[in-house]
Design a protein around this motif. Sequence first.
Motif, short mmCIF file in Angstrom:
data_model
loop_
_atom_site.label_atom_id
_atom_site.label_comp_id
_atom_site.label_asym_id
_atom_site.label_seq_id
_atom_site.Cartn_x
_atom_site.Cartn_y
_atom_site.Cartn_z
N PRO A 1 0.84 -1.21 0.00
CA PRO A 1 0.00 0.00 0.00
C PRO A 1 0.87 1.26 0.00
CG PRO A 1 -0.53 -1.50 1.83
CD PRO A 1 0.77 -1.94 1.26
N ASP A 2 0.25 2.38 -0.34
CA ASP A 2 0.96 3.65 -0.26
C ASP A 2 1.00 4.12 1.20
OD1 ASP A 2 -1.62 4.51 0.24
OD2 ASP A 2 -1.88 5.44 -1.73
N ALA B 1 -0.62 6.48 2.79
CA ALA B 1 -1.95 6.64 3.38
C ALA B 1 -2.57 5.29 3.71
CB ALA B 1 -2.86 7.43 2.44
N GLY B 2 -2.36 4.32 2.83
CA GLY B 2 -2.88 2.98 3.08
C GLY B 2 -2.24 2.32 4.28
N ASN B 3 -0.93 2.51 4.44
CA ASN B 3 -0.24 1.96 5.60
C ASN B 3 -0.75 2.57 6.90
OD1 ASN B 3 1.62 -0.06 4.76
ND2 ASN B 3 2.94 1.52 3.85
N ALA B 4 -1.03 3.87 6.86
CA ALA B 4 -1.56 4.54 8.04
C ALA B 4 -2.94 3.99 8.39
CB ALA B 4 -1.63 6.05 7.80
N LEU B 5 -3.76 3.74 7.36
CA LEU B 5 -5.09 3.18 7.58
C LEU B 5 -5.01 1.78 8.18
CD1 LEU B 5 -8.16 3.53 7.12
CD2 LEU B 5 -7.84 2.54 4.85
N LEU B 6 -4.10 0.97 7.66
CA LEU B 6 -3.92 -0.38 8.18
C LEU B 6 -3.42 -0.37 9.62
CD1 LEU B 6 -2.43 -2.56 5.31
CD2 LEU B 6 -4.43 -3.08 6.69
N LYS B 7 -2.52 0.54 9.91
CA LYS B 7 -1.98 0.65 11.26
C LYS B 7 -3.08 1.00 12.25
CE LYS B 7 1.41 3.10 14.10
NZ LYS B 7 2.47 4.15 14.12
N LYS C 1 -4.64 -9.36 0.72
CA LYS C 1 -5.07 -10.18 -0.42
C LYS C 1 -6.41 -9.72 -0.96
CE LYS C 1 -2.60 -14.35 1.09
NZ LYS C 1 -2.76 -15.77 1.52
N VAL C 2 -7.35 -9.45 -0.05
CA VAL C 2 -8.68 -9.00 -0.48
C VAL C 2 -8.59 -7.63 -1.15
CG1 VAL C 2 -10.98 -8.32 0.31
CG2 VAL C 2 -9.92 -10.38 1.23
N SER C 3 -7.78 -6.73 -0.58
CA SER C 3 -7.64 -5.40 -1.17
C SER C 3 -6.98 -5.47 -2.55
CB SER C 3 -6.82 -4.48 -0.25
OG SER C 3 -5.50 -4.97 -0.07
N ARG C 4 -6.06 -6.43 -2.74
CA ARG C 4 -5.44 -6.62 -4.07
C ARG C 4 -6.49 -7.07 -5.08
NH1 ARG C 4 -1.94 -4.54 -7.04
NH2 ARG C 4 -3.87 -4.38 -8.21
N THR C 5 -7.41 -7.94 -4.65
CA THR C 5 -8.48 -8.40 -5.53
C THR C 5 -9.45 -7.27 -5.83
OG1 THR C 5 -8.31 -10.66 -4.68
CG2 THR C 5 -10.36 -10.05 -5.79
N ILE C 6 -9.77 -6.45 -4.83
CA ILE C 6 -10.66 -5.30 -5.05
C ILE C 6 -10.04 -4.35 -6.07
CG2 ILE C 6 -11.68 -3.26 -3.95
CD1 ILE C 6 -11.90 -4.93 -1.38
N ALA C 7 -8.73 -4.14 -5.96
CA ALA C 7 -8.03 -3.28 -6.91
C ALA C 7 -8.06 -3.88 -8.31
CB ALA C 7 -6.58 -3.07 -6.46
N LEU D 1 -10.41 -5.85 -9.53
CA LEU D 1 -11.78 -5.69 -10.02
C LEU D 1 -12.03 -4.26 -10.51
CD1 LEU D 1 -13.68 -7.71 -7.29
CD2 LEU D 1 -13.59 -8.29 -9.72
N ALA D 2 -11.34 -3.30 -9.89
CA ALA D 2 -11.48 -1.91 -10.28
C ALA D 2 -10.54 -1.54 -11.42
CB ALA D 2 -11.22 -1.00 -9.08
N GLY D 3 -9.69 -2.47 -11.84
CA GLY D 3 -8.74 -2.20 -12.92
C GLY D 3 -7.59 -1.32 -12.49
N SER D 4 -7.28 -1.32 -11.20
CA SER D 4 -6.22 -0.47 -10.66
C SER D 4 -4.94 -1.26 -10.49
CB SER D 4 -6.65 0.12 -9.31
OG SER D 4 -5.59 0.85 -8.72
N GLU D 5 -3.84 -0.69 -10.95
CA GLU D 5 -2.55 -1.37 -10.82
C GLU D 5 -2.06 -1.36 -9.39
OE1 GLU D 5 2.02 -1.09 -12.66
OE2 GLU D 5 0.37 0.09 -13.55
N ASN D 6 -2.39 -0.30 -8.65
CA ASN D 6 -1.92 -0.16 -7.28
C ASN D 6 -3.09 -0.31 -6.30
OD1 ASN D 6 0.77 0.53 -8.14
ND2 ASN D 6 0.02 2.61 -8.58
#
Length: 253
Positions: free
Chosen positions: A191-192, A194-200, A218-224, A226-231
């Motif tokens: 994650p970027d 901001a994502g690391n801060a959210l996870l923390k 893993k779930v967030s990677r799948t959501i990305a 599905l959204a066609g997002s590389e990151n």
Amino acid sequence: MLIGCFHTSKIQDAFDTCKSDVALVGGGTYPQPGEISLSHNGVLFLDELPEFKRTVLEVMRQPLEDRTITISRAKFTVDYPASTMLISSMNPCPCGYYNHPEKDCLCAPGMVQKYLSKISGPLLDRIDIHIEVVPVTFDKISNTQLSEKSEVIRARVEKARQIQEERFKDEEGMHCNAQMSSKLLRKYCQPDEAGNALLKTAMEKVGLSARAYDRILKVSRTIADLAGSENIESDHLAEAIQYRSLDRDGWGG
């Protein structure tokens, strides 16, 4: 409702058949595969999860983690495949009204906690998604507005699967995000800031385990995908965290 996503053969409701750990994971004097191996590359649906004996549920932990079952006997061992998608359902309490927006729970003090404690933390950690499904109101039932068509959803899922096939083309025996090891998580699920801060924040507030942390990635990677997002973006992580209802306060009294 609890949903564990760990692929689609037709399996009957296992509530009546999986009375013992042998029926569920296999074994016996002359080892035979159990329901979890018979549903290999398919779906295993367990209805009313807390109604199963806790000892029966606990033997599922190793197969869900390793996607294989090893049965040892004095002179030999047998390995059965167990790469299955586990889906289960449960009421929030014996009466069914705990956390209900309109009706009061009728259970005695401590009964809700006793009911939910039949599902152990280590088992929940191995389930990717927990979703609480609230009662559907009359307005939603009677709503004539058309929802997204299944064909559209299927196309989106197939596209996400193609992305994952391409991602793991050099990894033998790996086809989807759910199969990622810790090494691959560090490679593909970073994650970027901001994502690391959210996870923390989520880890500290809810007290998530290291295994739950991996599941969220893993779930967030799948959501990305599905959204066609590389990151993996912050909103993908936020959605994945929301899919772990039973990790949050307010469950179990």
